[in-house]
Scaffold this motif. Structure first.
Motif, PDB file in Angstrom:
ATOM      1  N   ASP A  70     -66.771 -19.222 -18.257  1.00 43.83           N
ATOM      2  CA  ASP A  70     -66.644 -18.850 -19.786  1.00 43.83           C
ATOM      3  C   ASP A  70     -67.902 -18.306 -20.242  1.00 43.83           C
ATOM      4  O   ASP A  70     -67.909 -17.328 -21.138  1.00 43.83           O
ATOM      5  CB  ASP A  70     -66.472 -20.093 -20.629  1.00 43.83           C
ATOM      6  CG  ASP A  70     -65.151 -20.965 -20.363  1.00 43.83           C
ATOM      7  OD1 ASP A  70     -64.218 -20.028 -20.045  1.00 43.83           O
ATOM      8  OD2 ASP A  70     -64.785 -22.077 -20.437  1.00 43.83           O
ATOM      9  N   LYS A  71     -69.044 -18.533 -19.705  1.00 44.73           N
ATOM     10  CA  LYS A  71     -70.276 -18.010 -20.392  1.00 44.73           C
ATOM     11  C   LYS A  71     -70.313 -16.433 -19.785  1.00 44.73           C
ATOM     12  O   LYS A  71     -70.619 -15.475 -20.500  1.00 44.73           O
ATOM     13  CB  LYS A  71     -71.525 -18.672 -19.727  1.00 44.73           C
ATOM     14  CG  LYS A  71     -71.952 -19.896 -20.319  1.00 44.73           C
ATOM     15  CD  LYS A  71     -73.346 -20.232 -19.970  1.00 44.73           C
ATOM     16  CE  LYS A  71     -73.618 -21.747 -20.261  1.00 44.73           C
ATOM     17  NZ  LYS A  71     -73.430 -22.415 -19.118  1.00 44.73           N
ATOM     18  N   ALA A  72     -69.913 -16.249 -18.435  1.00 43.64           N
ATOM     19  CA  ALA A  72     -70.015 -14.986 -18.121  1.00 43.64           C
ATOM     20  C   ALA A  72     -69.114 -13.945 -18.900  1.00 43.64           C
ATOM     21  O   ALA A  72     -69.156 -12.731 -18.808  1.00 43.64           O
ATOM     22  CB  ALA A  72     -69.285 -14.863 -16.530  1.00 43.64           C
ATOM     23  N   THR A  73     -67.907 -14.625 -19.456  1.00 41.88           N
ATOM     24  CA  THR A  73     -66.822 -13.610 -19.987  1.00 41.88           C
ATOM     25  C   THR A  73     -66.951 -14.110 -21.579  1.00 41.88           C
ATOM     26  O   THR A  73     -65.987 -13.551 -22.512  1.00 41.88           O
ATOM     27  CB  THR A  73     -65.501 -13.853 -19.716  1.00 41.88           C
ATOM     28  OG1 THR A  73     -65.288 -15.385 -19.675  1.00 41.88           O
ATOM     29  CG2 THR A  73     -65.325 -13.795 -18.112  1.00 41.88           C
ATOM     30  N   ASP A  74     -67.980 -14.370 -22.013  1.00 38.65           N
ATOM     31  CA  ASP A  74     -68.094 -14.717 -23.664  1.00 38.65           C
ATOM     32  C   ASP A  74     -67.976 -13.518 -24.544  1.00 38.65           C
ATOM     33  O   ASP A  74     -68.574 -12.533 -24.452  1.00 38.65           O
ATOM     34  CB  ASP A  74     -69.529 -15.379 -23.795  1.00 38.65           C
ATOM     35  CG  ASP A  74     -69.660 -15.848 -25.351  1.00 38.65           C
ATOM     36  OD1 ASP A  74     -68.718 -15.522 -26.161  1.00 38.65           O
ATOM     37  OD2 ASP A  74     -70.675 -16.475 -25.563  1.00 38.65           O
ATOM     38  N   PRO A  75     -66.835 -13.393 -25.261  1.00 36.28           N
ATOM     39  CA  PRO A  75     -66.425 -12.224 -26.081  1.00 36.28           C
ATOM     40  C   PRO A  75     -67.258 -12.032 -27.278  1.00 36.28           C
ATOM     41  O   PRO A  75     -67.518 -10.961 -27.636  1.00 36.28           O
ATOM     42  CB  PRO A  75     -65.040 -12.592 -26.643  1.00 36.28           C
ATOM     43  CG  PRO A  75     -64.960 -14.009 -26.232  1.00 36.28           C
ATOM     44  CD  PRO A  75     -65.814 -14.768 -25.174  1.00 36.28           C
ATOM     45  N   SER A  76     -68.220 -13.345 -27.572  1.00 40.02           N
ATOM     46  CA  SER A  76     -69.141 -12.730 -28.613  1.00 40.02           C
ATOM     47  C   SER A  76     -70.404 -12.206 -28.361  1.00 40.02           C
ATOM     48  O   SER A  76     -71.174 -11.583 -28.986  1.00 40.02           O
ATOM     49  CB  SER A  76     -69.568 -14.389 -29.184  1.00 40.02           C
ATOM     50  OG  SER A  76     -70.342 -14.967 -28.122  1.00 40.02           O
ATOM     51  N   ILE A  77     -70.594 -11.827 -26.937  1.00 44.22           N
ATOM     52  CA  ILE A  77     -71.786 -11.174 -26.390  1.00 44.22           C
ATOM     53  C   ILE A  77     -71.142  -9.709 -25.942  1.00 44.22           C
ATOM     54  O   ILE A  77     -70.411  -9.743 -24.876  1.00 44.22           O
ATOM     55  CB  ILE A  77     -72.363 -11.922 -25.327  1.00 44.22           C
ATOM     56  CG1 ILE A  77     -72.822 -13.504 -25.655  1.00 44.22           C
ATOM     57  CG2 ILE A  77     -73.563 -11.196 -24.873  1.00 44.22           C
ATOM     58  CD1 ILE A  77     -73.356 -14.351 -24.698  1.00 44.22           C
ATOM     59  N   PRO A  78     -71.464  -8.678 -26.789  1.00 42.09           N
ATOM     60  CA  PRO A  78     -70.705  -7.665 -26.223  1.00 42.09           C
ATOM     61  C   PRO A  78     -71.279  -6.953 -24.829  1.00 42.09           C
ATOM     62  O   PRO A  78     -70.596  -6.573 -24.292  1.00 42.09           O
ATOM     63  CB  PRO A  78     -71.189  -6.588 -27.510  1.00 42.09           C
ATOM     64  CG  PRO A  78     -72.093  -7.216 -28.043  1.00 42.09           C
ATOM     65  CD  PRO A  78     -72.285  -8.760 -27.748  1.00 42.09           C
ATOM     66  N   GLU A  79     -72.502  -7.291 -24.395  1.00 41.53           N
ATOM     67  CA  GLU A  79     -73.004  -6.485 -23.089  1.00 41.53           C
ATOM     68  C   GLU A  79     -73.033  -7.628 -22.226  1.00 41.53           C
ATOM     69  O   GLU A  79     -72.826  -8.957 -22.500  1.00 41.53           O
ATOM     70  CB  GLU A  79     -74.615  -6.018 -23.343  1.00 41.53           C
ATOM     71  CG  GLU A  79     -75.415  -7.234 -23.756  1.00 41.53           C
ATOM     72  CD  GLU A  79     -75.485  -7.733 -25.035  1.00 41.53           C
ATOM     73  OE1 GLU A  79     -74.940  -6.999 -25.956  1.00 41.53           O
ATOM     74  OE2 GLU A  79     -75.747  -8.720 -25.485  1.00 41.53           O
ATOM     75  N   GLU A  80     -72.754  -7.378 -20.984  1.00 45.79           N
ATOM     76  CA  GLU A  80     -72.600  -8.021 -19.897  1.00 45.79           C
ATOM     77  C   GLU A  80     -73.794  -8.868 -19.850  1.00 45.79           C
ATOM     78  O   GLU A  80     -75.007  -8.609 -19.687  1.00 45.79           O
ATOM     79  CB  GLU A  80     -72.573  -7.127 -18.331  1.00 45.79           C
ATOM     80  CG  GLU A  80     -71.124  -6.832 -17.792  1.00 45.79           C
ATOM     81  CD  GLU A  80     -70.348  -5.909 -18.729  1.00 45.79           C
ATOM     82  OE1 GLU A  80     -70.928  -5.438 -19.727  1.00 45.79           O
ATOM     83  OE2 GLU A  80     -69.020  -5.993 -18.692  1.00 45.79           O
ATOM     84  N   ASN A  81     -73.331 -10.230 -19.086  1.00 46.55           N
ATOM     85  CA  ASN A  81     -74.454 -11.380 -18.933  1.00 46.55           C
ATOM     86  C   ASN A  81     -74.669 -11.253 -17.525  1.00 46.55           C
ATOM     87  O   ASN A  81     -74.087 -12.194 -16.853  1.00 46.55           O
ATOM     88  CB  ASN A  81     -73.971 -12.685 -19.562  1.00 46.55           C
ATOM     89  CG  ASN A  81     -75.089 -13.448 -19.428  1.00 46.55           C
ATOM     90  OD1 ASN A  81     -75.642 -13.546 -18.476  1.00 46.55           O
ATOM     91  ND2 ASN A  81     -75.012 -14.479 -20.410  1.00 46.55           N
ATOM     92  N   TRP A  82     -75.391 -10.432 -16.830  1.00 41.90           N
ATOM     93  CA  TRP A  82     -75.600 -10.363 -15.530  1.00 41.90           C
ATOM     94  C   TRP A  82     -75.815 -11.609 -14.512  1.00 41.90           C
ATOM     95  O   TRP A  82     -75.777 -11.882 -13.482  1.00 41.90           O
ATOM     96  CB  TRP A  82     -76.296  -9.161 -15.000  1.00 41.90           C
ATOM     97  CG  TRP A  82     -75.820  -7.888 -15.251  1.00 41.90           C
ATOM     98  CD1 TRP A  82     -76.243  -6.895 -16.234  1.00 41.90           C
ATOM     99  CD2 TRP A  82     -74.584  -7.200 -14.592  1.00 41.90           C
ATOM    100  NE1 TRP A  82     -75.089  -5.896 -16.334  1.00 41.90           N
ATOM    101  CE2 TRP A  82     -74.193  -6.138 -15.194  1.00 41.90           C
ATOM    102  CE3 TRP A  82     -73.711  -7.763 -13.836  1.00 41.90           C
ATOM    103  CZ2 TRP A  82     -72.986  -5.408 -15.050  1.00 41.90           C
ATOM    104  CZ3 TRP A  82     -72.455  -7.120 -13.302  1.00 41.90           C
ATOM    105  CH2 TRP A  82     -72.152  -5.623 -14.106  1.00 41.90           C
TER     106      TRP A  82
END
Lengths: 133, 15
Positions: free
Chosen positions: A1-13
């Motif tokens: 869920d964190k890696a695909t969190d839609p509220s964060i526009p950029e990738e969370n590598w």
């Protein structure tokens, strides 16, 4: 869920790497992970779908043979095809998401020429005019 | 140990 969190526009590598590590750490999850990703890829939220596609792309190159074998099956490829085809969910997805799915599938036909099912799925999409060039 | 290799699958979606 964190890696695909839609509220964060950029990738969370960092999260994407942690997800790959977890998939690598446990046999069961490497056959379950594709299903989780397919569900996220089919999200009505474009950003979540795009993030999930980036996680998928990263995992395919980092998560070992079991994960690779799962995404090379029709059981998974069909979920991507549903995103593209008007007969299924194609009308609900943006061109951005659909072109990303096509881009990833095409790259797999190039990187994994031995995967006959990926090639068959891609050929079918071309024949049906769903994939142009 | 023989690692379990799951070859189950379904047919290609008919579009």
């Amino acid at each position: 869920d964190k890696a695909t969190d839609p509220s964060i526009p950029e990738e969370n590598w960092e999260c994407i790497q942690r997800f790959c590590d977890r998939v690598n750490a446990d046999k069961e999850s490497s056959s379950l992970a594709p299903r989780l990703l397919a569900h996220k890829i089919q999200s009505p939220q474009e950003v979540e779908a795009l993030h999930a596609l980036t996680v998928l792309e990263t995992c395919v190159n980092n998560c070992g043979e079991r994960f690779h074998n799962e995404i090379a099956k029709f059981r998974f490829l069909n979920e991507l095809i549903k995103v593209l085809c008007p007969k299924y969910y194609g009308t609900w997805f943006s061109e951005k998401v659909k072109s990303r799915v096509i881009e990833i599938m095409f790259s797999w036909t190039v990187w994994f020429p031995q995967e006959v099912k990926i090639r068959d799925a891609y050929q079918m999409l071309k024949k049906q005019g769903i994939v142009k060039e | 140990t023989v690692s379990f290799h799951d070859d189950s699958d379904e047919d290609l979606l008919n579009v």
